[in-house]
Scaffold this motif. Structure first.
Motif, mmCIF file in Angstrom:
data_model
loop_
_atom_site.group_PDB
_atom_site.id
_atom_site.type_symbol
_atom_site.label_atom_id
_atom_site.label_comp_id
_atom_site.label_asym_id
_atom_site.label_seq_id
_atom_site.Cartn_x
_atom_site.Cartn_y
_atom_site.Cartn_z
ATOM 1 N N THR A 278 -12.013 -6.398 -5.392
ATOM 2 C CA THR A 278 -12.766 -7.470 -4.732
ATOM 3 C C THR A 278 -12.041 -7.845 -3.440
ATOM 4 O O THR A 278 -10.815 -7.943 -3.438
ATOM 5 N N PRO A 279 -12.797 -8.043 -2.345
ATOM 6 C CA PRO A 279 -12.128 -8.398 -1.089
ATOM 7 C C PRO A 279 -11.329 -9.704 -1.224
ATOM 8 O O PRO A 279 -11.790 -10.638 -1.863
ATOM 9 N N ARG A 280 -10.143 -9.700 -0.642
ATOM 10 C CA ARG A 280 -9.309 -10.905 -0.660
ATOM 11 C C ARG A 280 -9.096 -11.382 0.766
ATOM 12 O O ARG A 280 -8.520 -10.649 1.587
ATOM 13 N N PRO A 281 -9.565 -12.589 1.095
ATOM 14 C CA PRO A 281 -9.351 -13.059 2.472
ATOM 15 C C PRO A 281 -7.877 -13.338 2.747
ATOM 16 O O PRO A 281 -7.119 -13.655 1.828
ATOM 17 N N ILE A 282 -7.488 -13.202 4.021
ATOM 18 C CA ILE A 282 -6.127 -13.574 4.412
ATOM 19 C C ILE A 282 -6.089 -15.103 4.440
ATOM 20 O O ILE A 282 -6.974 -15.728 5.024
#
Ligand SMILES: Nc1ncnc2c1ncn2[C@@H]1O[C@H](COP(=O)(O)OP(=O)(O)OP(=O)(O)O)[C@@H](O)[C@H]1O
Ligand SMILES: [Mg+2]
Length: 335
Positions: A278-282
């Protein structure tokens, strides 16, 4: 991919079509001058596609505009921006006009901003051709061939139409056709597909890729989209707060990023393949160079920052096939 690049054009000897060395830019801000870029060095070889990625405000567009001598009035610069060996930053108006007419062309995100809505598309596409001395008839014939090459049906009819009679994607093709009229050695494309739907995006990218192969045009390609950069670029520069923080060949950059910012960008890119994480935001928000604290500008958002990172600005140093500016680059740490 660079090795199998097509024939060298313009520079003739394989030397860079674009060589930015230590570029600093400050823009006027009231009484003061606001730093925008610091020590930016970037090269594009003939026939090479080079990506420039980074979050909003990192300075990608300012870097691109410097290549055409299009910096805002009052900009103060240091370093050099050489196109085919000549420094753009020291060129006078006549030299800049010649540069834009013959050596470098730029395609912007919004094609409507690039054209005059009151002039026919034919005038726009043939302008440069006429300026280079072609007769009206020869310029029209060439313009039709250019529109045909970028996938415009009925090129003759298209030349008589006005910009509002084209969709955004079709108009971007027209802008690319006009940019290519002078057979530039270098094409600077600043998010050329961001405003377009996905299918049109893919077609525009195919056109740019083909041109590189056929004409040996060097391409500096700015994008937010890392997937896209990985698909078309030979090398990629990653920019953060007005500085290059990492650059390497595309495969190594994506397989083994050494800067936590690069791996952070990769981790927040959505992937469609099954089982992809799953994409993880910075965490946090990007800063501009003017807002950047001392030391590494990314330190406040970096899970691996140490006290040293807020004190000393890391310099670009060689790791693997590229360069990384991180105090911990040799530790194999990623976000
Ligand atoms: N004409 C201008 N006058 C003053 N400041 C400017 C000007 N153009 C850009 N800047 C500033 O320079 C910095 C870099 O802007 P730039 O447009 O190059 O970012 P970018 O990386 O292209 O961002 P984006 O992804 O949103 O296009 C920003 O802080 C911006 O506010
Ligand atoms: Mg921009």
């Amino acid at each position: 991919m660079t090795q199998d690049s097509p024939q060298v054009r313009s520079t003739g000897d394989g030397s860079p079509v674009l060589d930015i060395d230590g570029l600093g830019v400050r823009l006027p801000d009231g009484q003061a001058a606001r730093p925008i870029l610091d020590g930016v060095s970037l090269r594009v070889l003939p026939g090479e596609t080079v990506g420039l990625v980074g979050e909003s405000g990192s300075g990608k567009s300012v870097a691109c505009r410097s290549v055409l001598g299009l910096l805002p009035a009052g900009a103060r610069t240091s370093g050099t921006v050489r196109v085919a060996g000549r420094d753009v930053l020291t060129m006078n108006r006549t030299e800049l006009a010649a540069l834009r007419a013959r050596q470098v062309a730029m395609v912007f995100q919004d094609p409507r901003a690039a054209v005059n809505p009151l002039r026919r598309v034919g005038d726009f596409v043939t302008e440069g051709l006429r300026a280079s001395g072609l007769s009206a008839a020869a310029a029209t014939t060439r313009a039709e061939a250019l529109l045909d090459a970028v996938g415009i049906r009925d090129p003759r009819g298209a030349l008589r139409r006005f910009p509002h009679q084209f969709s955004g994607g079709m108009l971007q093709r027209v802008v690319i056709a006009a940019a290519l009229a002078s057979e530039p050695a270098l094409l600077v494309a600043d998010e050329p597909t961001t405003a377009l739907d996905v299918t049109t995006q893919a077609e525009i990218i195919a056109i740019l890729t083909r041109l590189r192969a056929e004409q040996g045009t060097g391409l500096l390609f700015v994008t937010h989209d890392l997937e896209l950069a990985s698909a078309i670029c030979d090398r990629v520069y990653v920019m953060y707060a007005g500085r290059i923080v990492e650059t390497r060949g595309t495969n190594e950059l994506f397989d083994r990023p050494r800067h936590p910012y690069t791996s952070g960008l990769l981790a927040c890119t959505p992937r469609i393949e099954p089982g992809a994480p799953t994409p993880r935001p910075i965490p946090g928000r990007p800063v501009s160079l003017a807002e950047a604290p001392p030391g590494c500008a990314f330190a406040a958002r970096c899970a691996h920052a140490q006290p040293r990172c807020s004190e000393e600005t890391p310099v670009l140093a060689r790791y693997g096939d590229g360069l990384t500016a991180c105090h911990r680059a040799d530790e194999g740490i990623t976000l």
